[in-house]
Design an enzyme around this catalytic site. Structure first.
Site, short mmCIF file in Angstrom:
data_model
loop_
_atom_site.label_atom_id
_atom_site.label_comp_id
_atom_site.label_asym_id
_atom_site.label_seq_id
_atom_site.Cartn_x
_atom_site.Cartn_y
_atom_site.Cartn_z
N THR A 50 -37.90 27.05 3.36
CA THR A 50 -38.59 28.23 2.86
C THR A 50 -40.06 28.14 3.29
OG1 THR A 50 -38.95 29.58 0.91
CG2 THR A 50 -39.17 27.21 0.59
N GLU A 80 -32.55 30.54 -1.12
CA GLU A 80 -31.19 31.09 -1.25
C GLU A 80 -30.13 29.99 -1.16
OE1 GLU A 80 -30.92 33.87 -2.34
OE2 GLU A 80 -31.99 35.45 -1.29
N HIS A 101 -31.64 40.15 6.74
CA HIS A 101 -31.83 41.53 6.28
C HIS A 101 -32.00 42.43 7.49
CE1 HIS A 101 -34.36 38.95 3.28
NE2 HIS A 101 -33.06 38.85 2.98
ZN LIG Z 1 -32.30 37.48 1.53
#
Ligand SMILES: [Zn+2]
Length: 440
Positions: A50, A80, A101
């Site tokens: 991250t 996640e 995304h």
């Molecule tokens: Zn996501």
């Protein structure tokens, strides 16, 4: 050229880095969004960190979440991680996960719809039916459970409500191919909605397509590799990679071939990712026989029929570029009278019904020619021919750009085509334009 992905011998951290670079370069994720993971044979999960720039990700940035609970790495794992873990627990056959995304799949996600994979037979066989997971806070166990529940029902790709998509594969190449194919097909459906109404194949039609896959070329004895044959292998690899980089071809679908001698040609293989082809993966077809131990792409019979019928065609590209595919799925008219270049190079783009690409049907070899080098097959693909590979590639680019302009113009007003008189004038200067030297 970037290095090639090898899911058998490459370290998970190298595989993840390479695929993330590909995703970022193809503009399928933002710098901060998206995460990838691989579960190895020890049950250790390698995952993107991250807070690290996805555009500059290095193998040393990848974090390892060991099966015994310890964590190794310079960064914190993706927030996640809980849903990656939940999917691996729910489905032991899944060994790699892609989450991002990308804009078209997010468009589906925010209107709470799922792309119908019956739009293209290749998409259906690669991704099956796509699942749908209700919204929950990112990083929460609840989100993990909502997603895992879908995977437990047997799907390998899920639209996450108001969030994005998550895909599981038997390895990261497989997961990436599904991800890329879903996003590009979703784009074709969106563009199709701007042009008309997308049509979907019935399951019966999909079954007919599947039963067509059994066309076999007899295997040749010992194979020889003349210099011109080797040269074509390298030419094809350059064009395949360029087409993938430009978003004109997907890893999972699409075929390129080139004639190297009389009716003999080299063609891309069945079942390999177009992103990662090596010269030795391509298949030689000689006297109607295939190179020992290799399987050509399923459309090889069509390439052969075109070469036999047209001595001036020396290269063929069969692909599913997103804008041309929006015409293939809606049946909307592809009017070539947009700009002079399009009319001069493409002349007339014909569209044939799904099924006319099947083996033994003579429609496509009869209508494709060096004058009319582009044919669209409904709910299947676009086929582009050229005297040279680079020419076929350019015609594909011209056709895709024109398709894009036609789609975009629908939001502005009615298209006004070049007039008959203007076309007649263009006919007089055409040969000068077509004199381009197609050298690689
Ligand atoms: Zn996501």
């Amino acid at each position: 050229m970037d290095s090639l992905l090898n899911t058998t011998y490459m370290h998970p951290r190298d595989q993840i880095t390479l695929v993330m670079q590909r995703i970022y370069k193809r503009v399928l994720t933002t710098t901060s969004g998206g995460n990838l993971s691989i579960i190895d044979d020890n049950g250790d999960i390698w995952i993107t960190p991250t807070g690290v720039d996805k555009g500059l990700l290095k193998p040393s940035d990848i974090v390892c979440m060991r099966a015994d609970g310890t964590v190794t790495g310079d960064h914190k794992p993706s927030s996640e991680f809980p849903f990656h873990l939940a999917i691996y627990k729910a489905r032991p056959d899944i060994k790699a996960i892609v989450h991002a995304h990308p804009p078209a799949l997010v468009a589906f996600s925010i209107v709470r719809k799922v792309p119908n994979t019956n739009v293209l037979p290749q998409l259906k066989s690669l991704c099956g039916t796509i699942g749908y997971a209700p919204y929950a806070i990112p990083g929460s166990d609840e989100l993990g459970e909502n997603i895992a529940e879908q995977f437990r029902q047997g799907v390998s790709a899920v639209i996450m409500e108001n969030h994005g998509t998550v895909i599981g594969g038997k390895n990261i190449s497989h997961a990436y191919q599904q991800f890329e194919s879903m996003e590009m097909s979703a784009r074709s459906i969106l563009y199709g909605n701007m042009m008309g109404k997308p049509a979907y194949l019935t399951n019966k039609k999909l079954d007919e397509y599947a039963s067509q896959s059994a066309v076999v070329f007899p295997e040749m004895g010992d194979t020889t590799y003349p210099s011109e044959e080797r040269e074509k292998r390298h030419d094809i690899l350059k064009i395949v990679r360029r087409a993938c980089d430009q978003g004109l071809m997907l890893g999972a679908f699409g075929t390129i071939s080139a004639r190297w001698n009389e009716d003999d040609f080299i063609i891309t293989p069945d079942g390999c990712s177009n992103w990662d082809l090596r010269p030795e993966d391509l298949v030689q077809i000689k006297n109607g026989e295939r190179e020992k131990g290799k399987q050509p792409c399923r459309s090889a019979y069509l390439h052969q029929a075109i070469y036999e019928k047209h001595p001036d065609i020396n290269a063929i590209i069969l692909t599913q570029s997103p804008y041309l595919t929006s015409f293939a799925i809606t049946g909307a008219e592809f009017n070539v009278r947009t700009i002079p270049e399009t009319w001069i190079y493409l002349q007339d783009v014909q569209m044939v019904e799904f099924g006319e690409q099947f083996a033994g049907v003579d429609t496509i070899p009869s209508i494709i020619s060096s004058e009319t080098p582009v044919v669209i097959v409904k709910n299947e693909c676009v086929i582009v021919a050229g005297s040279k590979l680079l020419q076929a590639f350019d015609y594909l680019e011209v056709a895709e750009f024109s398709a894009k302009s036609l789609v975009l113009s629908t939001t502005l007003g009615k298209m006004i085509p070049i007039s008959d008189e203007q076309v007649e004038d263009l006919g007089k200067v055409m040969s000068k334009w077509k004199n381009y030297e197609w050298r690689m």
